[in-house]
Design an enzyme around this catalytic site. Structure first.
Site, PDB file in Angstrom:
ATOM      1  N   LYS A 135      -2.769   4.658   6.911  1.00 13.20           N
ATOM      2  CA  LYS A 135      -2.885   5.161   8.291  1.00 13.20           C
ATOM      3  C   LYS A 135      -2.871   6.683   8.286  1.00 13.20           C
ATOM      4  O   LYS A 135      -2.001   7.298   7.698  1.00 13.20           O
ATOM      5  CB  LYS A 135      -1.730   4.631   9.113  1.00 13.20           C
ATOM      6  CG  LYS A 135      -1.728   3.118   9.198  1.00 13.20           C
ATOM      7  CD  LYS A 135      -0.581   2.628  10.039  1.00 13.20           C
ATOM      8  CE  LYS A 135      -0.601   1.129  10.199  1.00 13.20           C
ATOM      9  NZ  LYS A 135      -0.205   0.410   8.959  1.00 13.20           N
ATOM     10  N   CYS A 153      -8.659 -12.175  18.955  1.00 18.81           N
ATOM     11  CA  CYS A 153      -9.247 -10.942  19.483  1.00 18.81           C
ATOM     12  C   CYS A 153     -10.559 -10.700  18.757  1.00 18.81           C
ATOM     13  O   CYS A 153     -10.603 -10.730  17.524  1.00 18.81           O
ATOM     14  CB  CYS A 153      -8.326  -9.764  19.226  1.00 18.81           C
ATOM     15  SG  CYS A 153      -6.602 -10.151  19.538  1.00 18.81           S
ATOM     16  N   CYS A 206     -10.744  -8.243  15.702  1.00 13.93           N
ATOM     17  CA  CYS A 206      -9.668  -8.375  14.708  1.00 13.93           C
ATOM     18  C   CYS A 206     -10.040  -7.791  13.346  1.00 13.93           C
ATOM     19  O   CYS A 206     -11.068  -8.130  12.769  1.00 13.93           O
ATOM     20  CB  CYS A 206      -9.293  -9.838  14.534  1.00 13.93           C
ATOM     21  SG  CYS A 206      -7.980 -10.058  13.316  1.00 13.93           S
ATOM     22  N   ARG A 254       0.813  -1.199   0.000  1.00  9.42           N
ATOM     23  CA  ARG A 254       0.000   0.000   0.000  1.00  9.42           C
ATOM     24  C   ARG A 254       0.854   1.258   0.000  1.00  9.42           C
ATOM     25  O   ARG A 254       0.474   2.278  -0.546  1.00  9.42           O
ATOM     26  CB  ARG A 254      -0.900  -0.029   1.244  1.00  9.42           C
ATOM     27  CG  ARG A 254      -1.614   1.262   1.519  1.00  9.42           C
ATOM     28  CD  ARG A 254      -2.701   1.072   2.545  1.00  9.42           C
ATOM     29  NE  ARG A 254      -3.671   0.090   2.107  1.00  9.42           N
ATOM     30  CZ  ARG A 254      -4.342  -0.736   2.911  1.00  9.42           C
ATOM     31  NH1 ARG A 254      -4.145  -0.694   4.208  1.00  9.42           N
ATOM     32  NH2 ARG A 254      -5.202  -1.587   2.426  1.00  9.42           N
ATOM     33  N   TYR A 255       2.001   1.207   0.648  1.00 12.64           N
ATOM     34  CA  TYR A 255       2.880   2.367   0.770  1.00 12.64           C
ATOM     35  C   TYR A 255       4.058   2.207  -0.184  1.00 12.64           C
ATOM     36  O   TYR A 255       4.380   1.097  -0.590  1.00 12.64           O
ATOM     37  CB  TYR A 255       3.396   2.471   2.214  1.00 12.64           C
ATOM     38  CG  TYR A 255       2.305   2.667   3.239  1.00 12.64           C
ATOM     39  CD1 TYR A 255       1.721   3.919   3.415  1.00 12.64           C
ATOM     40  CD2 TYR A 255       1.849   1.614   4.019  1.00 12.64           C
ATOM     41  CE1 TYR A 255       0.724   4.102   4.351  1.00 12.64           C
ATOM     42  CE2 TYR A 255       0.849   1.795   4.958  1.00 12.64           C
ATOM     43  CZ  TYR A 255       0.295   3.039   5.127  1.00 12.64           C
ATOM     44  OH  TYR A 255      -0.691   3.224   6.056  1.00 12.64           O
ATOM     45  N   CYS A 270      -3.328 -17.478  15.094  1.00  8.29           N
ATOM     46  CA  CYS A 270      -2.863 -16.670  16.220  1.00  8.29           C
ATOM     47  C   CYS A 270      -2.846 -17.540  17.473  1.00  8.29           C
ATOM     48  O   CYS A 270      -3.438 -18.620  17.488  1.00  8.29           O
ATOM     49  CB  CYS A 270      -3.799 -15.496  16.455  1.00  8.29           C
ATOM     50  SG  CYS A 270      -3.845 -14.371  15.062  1.00  8.29           S
ATOM     51  N   ARG A 294      -8.658  -8.436  10.586  1.00  6.49           N
ATOM     52  CA  ARG A 294      -8.572  -9.434   9.509  1.00  6.49           C
ATOM     53  C   ARG A 294      -9.403 -10.672   9.815  1.00  6.49           C
ATOM     54  O   ARG A 294      -9.049 -11.770   9.393  1.00  6.49           O
ATOM     55  CB  ARG A 294      -7.119  -9.846   9.267  1.00  6.49           C
ATOM     56  CG  ARG A 294      -6.277  -8.720   8.812  1.00  6.49           C
ATOM     57  CD  ARG A 294      -4.994  -9.071   8.123  1.00  6.49           C
ATOM     58  NE  ARG A 294      -4.305  -7.805   7.980  1.00  6.49           N
ATOM     59  CZ  ARG A 294      -3.349  -7.371   8.818  1.00  6.49           C
ATOM     60  NH1 ARG A 294      -2.908  -8.150   9.787  1.00  6.49           N
ATOM     61  NH2 ARG A 294      -2.832  -6.182   8.660  1.00  6.49           N
ATOM     62  N   ARG A 349       7.252   0.013   1.645  1.00 10.90           N
ATOM     63  CA  ARG A 349       7.148  -1.098   2.583  1.00 10.90           C
ATOM     64  C   ARG A 349       5.931  -1.960   2.290  1.00 10.90           C
ATOM     65  O   ARG A 349       4.945  -1.478   1.742  1.00 10.90           O
ATOM     66  CB  ARG A 349       7.104  -0.608   4.028  1.00 10.90           C
ATOM     67  CG  ARG A 349       6.045   0.433   4.313  1.00 10.90           C
ATOM     68  CD  ARG A 349       6.512   1.323   5.476  1.00 10.90           C
ATOM     69  NE  ARG A 349       5.472   2.197   5.986  1.00 10.90           N
ATOM     70  CZ  ARG A 349       5.144   3.353   5.420  1.00 10.90           C
ATOM     71  NH1 ARG A 349       5.729   3.722   4.301  1.00 10.90           N
ATOM     72  NH2 ARG A 349       4.199   4.097   5.945  1.00 10.90           N
ATOM     73  N   ASP A 392      -7.040   4.173  10.521  1.00 10.12           N
ATOM     74  CA  ASP A 392      -6.634   3.492   9.289  1.00 10.12           C
ATOM     75  C   ASP A 392      -7.785   3.711   8.313  1.00 10.12           C
ATOM     76  O   ASP A 392      -8.913   3.291   8.574  1.00 10.12           O
ATOM     77  CB  ASP A 392      -6.382   2.003   9.568  1.00 10.12           C
ATOM     78  CG  ASP A 392      -5.225   1.465   8.738  1.00 10.12           C
ATOM     79  OD1 ASP A 392      -4.947   2.050   7.664  1.00 10.12           O
ATOM     80  OD2 ASP A 392      -4.616   0.467   9.137  1.00 10.12           O
ATOM     81  N   ASP A 425     -11.415  -0.425  13.657  1.00  8.34           N
ATOM     82  CA  ASP A 425     -11.809  -0.454  12.246  1.00  8.34           C
ATOM     83  C   ASP A 425     -13.286  -0.796  12.073  1.00  8.34           C
ATOM     84  O   ASP A 425     -13.920  -1.346  12.971  1.00  8.34           O
ATOM     85  CB  ASP A 425     -10.947  -1.476  11.491  1.00  8.34           C
ATOM     86  CG  ASP A 425      -9.517  -0.977  11.309  1.00  8.34           C
ATOM     87  OD1 ASP A 425      -9.332   0.241  11.127  1.00  8.34           O
ATOM     88  OD2 ASP A 425      -8.596  -1.814  11.347  1.00  8.34           O
TER      89      ASP A 425
HETATM   90  C1  LIG Z   1       0.362  -0.696   8.967  1.00 14.67           C
HETATM   91  C2  LIG Z   1       0.834  -1.072   7.668  1.00 14.67           C
HETATM   92  C3  LIG Z   1       2.175  -0.874   7.311  1.00 14.67           C
HETATM   93  C4  LIG Z   1       3.190  -0.243   8.251  1.00 14.67           C
HETATM   94  O1  LIG Z   1       2.881   1.094   8.477  1.00 14.67           O
HETATM   95  P1  LIG Z   1       3.792   1.996   9.427  1.00 14.67           P
HETATM   96  O2  LIG Z   1       3.019   3.257   9.591  1.00 14.67           O
HETATM   97  O3  LIG Z   1       5.081   2.183   8.705  1.00 14.67           O
HETATM   98  O4  LIG Z   1       3.981   1.262  10.712  1.00 14.67           O
HETATM   99  C5  LIG Z   1       2.546  -1.251   6.056  1.00 14.67           C
HETATM  100  N1  LIG Z   1       1.669  -1.777   5.173  1.00 14.67           N
HETATM  101  C6  LIG Z   1       0.377  -1.947   5.482  1.00 14.67           C
HETATM  102  C7  LIG Z   1      -0.549  -2.505   4.479  1.00 14.67           C
HETATM  103  C8  LIG Z   1      -0.086  -1.606   6.743  1.00 14.67           C
HETATM  104  O5  LIG Z   1      -1.366  -1.807   7.064  1.00 14.67           O
HETATM  105  S1  SF4 Z   2      -5.776  -8.720  16.270  1.00 13.41           S
HETATM  106 FE1  SF4 Z   2      -6.282 -10.412  14.875  1.00 13.41          FE
HETATM  107  S2  SF4 Z   2      -4.325 -10.988  13.959  1.00 13.41           S
HETATM  108 FE2  SF4 Z   2      -3.847  -9.795  15.792  1.00 13.41          FE
HETATM  109  S3  SF4 Z   2      -3.592 -11.319  17.427  1.00 13.41           S
HETATM  110 FE3  SF4 Z   2      -5.709 -10.612  17.486  1.00 13.41          FE
HETATM  111  S4  SF4 Z   2      -6.807 -12.122  16.248  1.00 13.41           S
HETATM  112 FE4  SF4 Z   2      -4.651 -12.331  15.725  1.00 13.41          FE
END
Ligand SMILES: *Cc1c(COP(=O)(O)O)cnc(C)c1O
Ligand code: SF4
Length: 529
Positions: free
Chosen positions: A371, A163, A166, A146-147, A159, A168, A150, A364, A327
């Site tokens: 973010k 949580c 979560c 996305r960025y 996991c 995801r 990175r 986010d 989220d």
């Molecule tokens: C959170 C995240 C990152 C890392 O973001 P930082 O602000 O550098 O910590 C990188 N890629 C994705 C898709 C993310 O959700």
């Molecule tokens: S937030 Fe989601 S991915 Fe992270 S530890 Fe909890 S259940 Fe696992």
């Protein structure tokens, strides 16, 4: 003579006992004089310590069904409903973590993070399955790019515990959607072919739950890519399963530096002696630690809880990194708080505690914009020569801008002459150069081209105010009579009979005309500066 006597008595005095630092949470002792341990649920009272402290035992003895959990906690009807729902997000909790819960307290902050409620099944406005649009930003399965520099590498969907909020939950916990060696190879291959990636964030699921060999082969694969500068791991294992942070793991990770790790603690109740010792091991292996937490209604939506949390984190040498707004993900509706609550918490931290203890508050962006930091306003106003700032107590101060400043000479700067490229991200790098990204606010439509004065017109004509900024609905009407309602696409001058003369506006208290481009606002001009 005197000196000699003193010298000899110093030599014969018993050696000073080594200093024992009992203030260090990782060295704290229990009442029995042994390293402190947290409460253990009565059903595991007879489990030998070697088993209890073995991460494999903890993982294979996780509790996941109504009958088991009912033996540990006094369940409410809504929890029974949540636990019996057929299609729910996975439930699985390590004996260590569930033991931290106060069994009789239905509002226990640890319990609310891992025991489902019937409310999880309710939908809410804005709810999405993949609220961060990660799947749309995945060039290969499990890799989110996305960025510019990175990527997020999801190496497992599993996991140590799950949580309820979560982000995801669409994939996490589902063993049939897991990523394995084959997917890792495709992810590594994408990174190899994409030289702008200098930072890889390993997450999931939770990478530290992977079989040690598989985890190491993925990390080694990354380290073998020359353009990968830093590797980061996001993990809740130190919190759910601190037993996993053993010497063997730390030695393995230390081979692949520079490597950073973010843990995930939401409430001071999760800060146990076991967590302190796990973090101590990781930092001794040279891994800088951060913490990411999620702002959760009924769990940590309180300035005092948050301040306690961040101070306890700094005490175990974990730097609070982000506090995320919850989220818009399915199942998390009842955890959401207004953004105002997050801002209030930030107000209660900045200036009130060590700068090291203050995280950044992040929303986010729904839909995948990345973010976005959200900050209380410390910048009150500024003009070309003065900046008005306020401190954490509300005290207002003026910072005088320099009268002479020689702008940076980019022609003689080798960094400017050879900037790191950001392929595909020109819109973002161009922001300060005047190349704007245009995001349309909800409910508005674009009536003219970019750059025209009347972009973003509210679709509902009853909500229109002729000249926007400063004109507050209702208050304008009191002073200036009924508002003229404009037809879509009709400029204000045409609405005024096509005379070309703009209608004269009457401004109430607190209202002011929109300043011409480049001019400071009236308030900044006449009252503050
Ligand atoms: C959170 C995240 C990152 C890392 O973001 P930082 O602000 O550098 O910590 C990188 N890629 C994705 C898709 C993310 O959700
Ligand atoms: S937030 Fe989601 S991915 Fe992270 S530890 Fe909890 S259940 Fe696992």
């Amino acid at each position: 003579m005197d000196t000699q006597a003193q010298g000899s008595s110093a030599m014969t005095a018993p050696a000073e006992a080594p200093f024992v630092n009992l203030r260090d949470p990782a060295r704290r002792l229990g009442p029995d004089g042994k390293p402190a341990v947290s409460r253990r649920g009565p059903m595991w009272a007879d489990v030998p310590d070697e088993k209890w402290n073995d991460w494999r035992w903890q993982l294979s003895n996780r509790v996941n069904d109504l009958a088991d959990i009912e033996q540990i906690l006094e369940l409410t009807d809504e929890e029974r409903e949540g636990l019996s729902a057929p299609d729910k997000f996975r439930v699985d909790v390590t004996p260590y973590f569930i033991s931290l819960i106060e069994p009789k307290d239905p509002d226990d902050p640890i319990r609310r993070q891992i025991i489902p409620l019937g409310r999880e099944l309710h939908s809410f406005t804005g709810m999405m399955e993949d609220s961060l649009a990660e799947d749309r930003h995945s060039p290969v399965p499990g890799l989110v790019h996305r960025y510019p520099d990175r990527v997020l590498m999801l190496i497992t969907t599993q996991c140590a515990s799950y949580c309820r909020y979560c982000t995801r939950s669409r994939i996490v916990g589902d063993a049939t959607q897991n990523f394995n060696r084959k997917e890792h190879e495709a992810q590594l291959d994408y990174i190899r072919r994409t030289p702008q990636v200098r930072d890889v964030l390993i997450s999931g699921g939770d990478g530290l739950t992977l079989a040690p060999k598989l985890l190491e082969s993925a990390i080694r694969g990354l380290r073998e890519i020359p353009h990968v500068e830093i590797i980061r791991i996001g993990s809740r294992v130190p919190v759910f399963l601190p037993q996993r942070i053993d010497d063997e793991l730390c030695e393995m990770l230390a081979k692949y530096h520079p490597l950073w790790l973010n843990i995930h603690v939401n409430h001071p109740g999760e800060m146990t002696p076991e967590l302190a010792r796990a973090c101590d091991k990781l930092t001794r292996a040279g891994i800088p630690l951060g913490n990411q937490s999620v702002l959760l209604a009924g769990i940590n939506d309180c300035v005092h809880i948050q301040r306690e949390l961040v101070q306890r984190l700094v005490e175990i040498r974990v730097r609070p990194y982000y506090i995320y707004q919850c989220d818009l993900v399915e199942g998390a509706g009842h955890f959401r708080t207004p953004v105002g609550k997050g801002l209030e918490i930030m107000e209660g931290l900045r200036g009130h505690t060590s700068g090291y203890a203050v995280p950044q508050y992040i929303v986010d962006a729904p839909g995948g914009g990345g973010k976005i930091p959200v900050m209380p306003n410390y910048l009150v106003s500024y003009s070309d020569h003065k900046v008005i700032l306020r401190n954490y107590e509300g005290y207002i101060t003026t910072y005088e801008e320099p009268t002479e400043y020689t702008p940076h000479d980019s022609t003689g700067c080798r960094y400017c002459q050879n900037p790191r490229p950001e392929p595909g991200q020109e819109g973002l790098t161009g922001l300060l150069d005047g190349k704007r990204m245009w995001i349309e606010p909800a409910g508005f439509e674009q009536v003219h081209d970019r750059g025209a004065t009347e972009t973003h017109r509210l679709k509902d004509p009853s909500k229109w105010v002729p000249y926007g900024v400063g004109a507050i609905e209702g208050r304008v009407a009191q002073g200036g009579g009924p508002l003229p309602v404009l037809e879509a696409g009709v400029a204000a001058s045409e609405a005024n009979g096509g005379s070309g003369v703009e209608p004269k506006r009457v401004y109430g208290p607190g209202e002011e005309p929109r300043p011409a481009d480049g001019q400071p606002t009236g308030t900044a001009n006449h009252e503050l500066l």
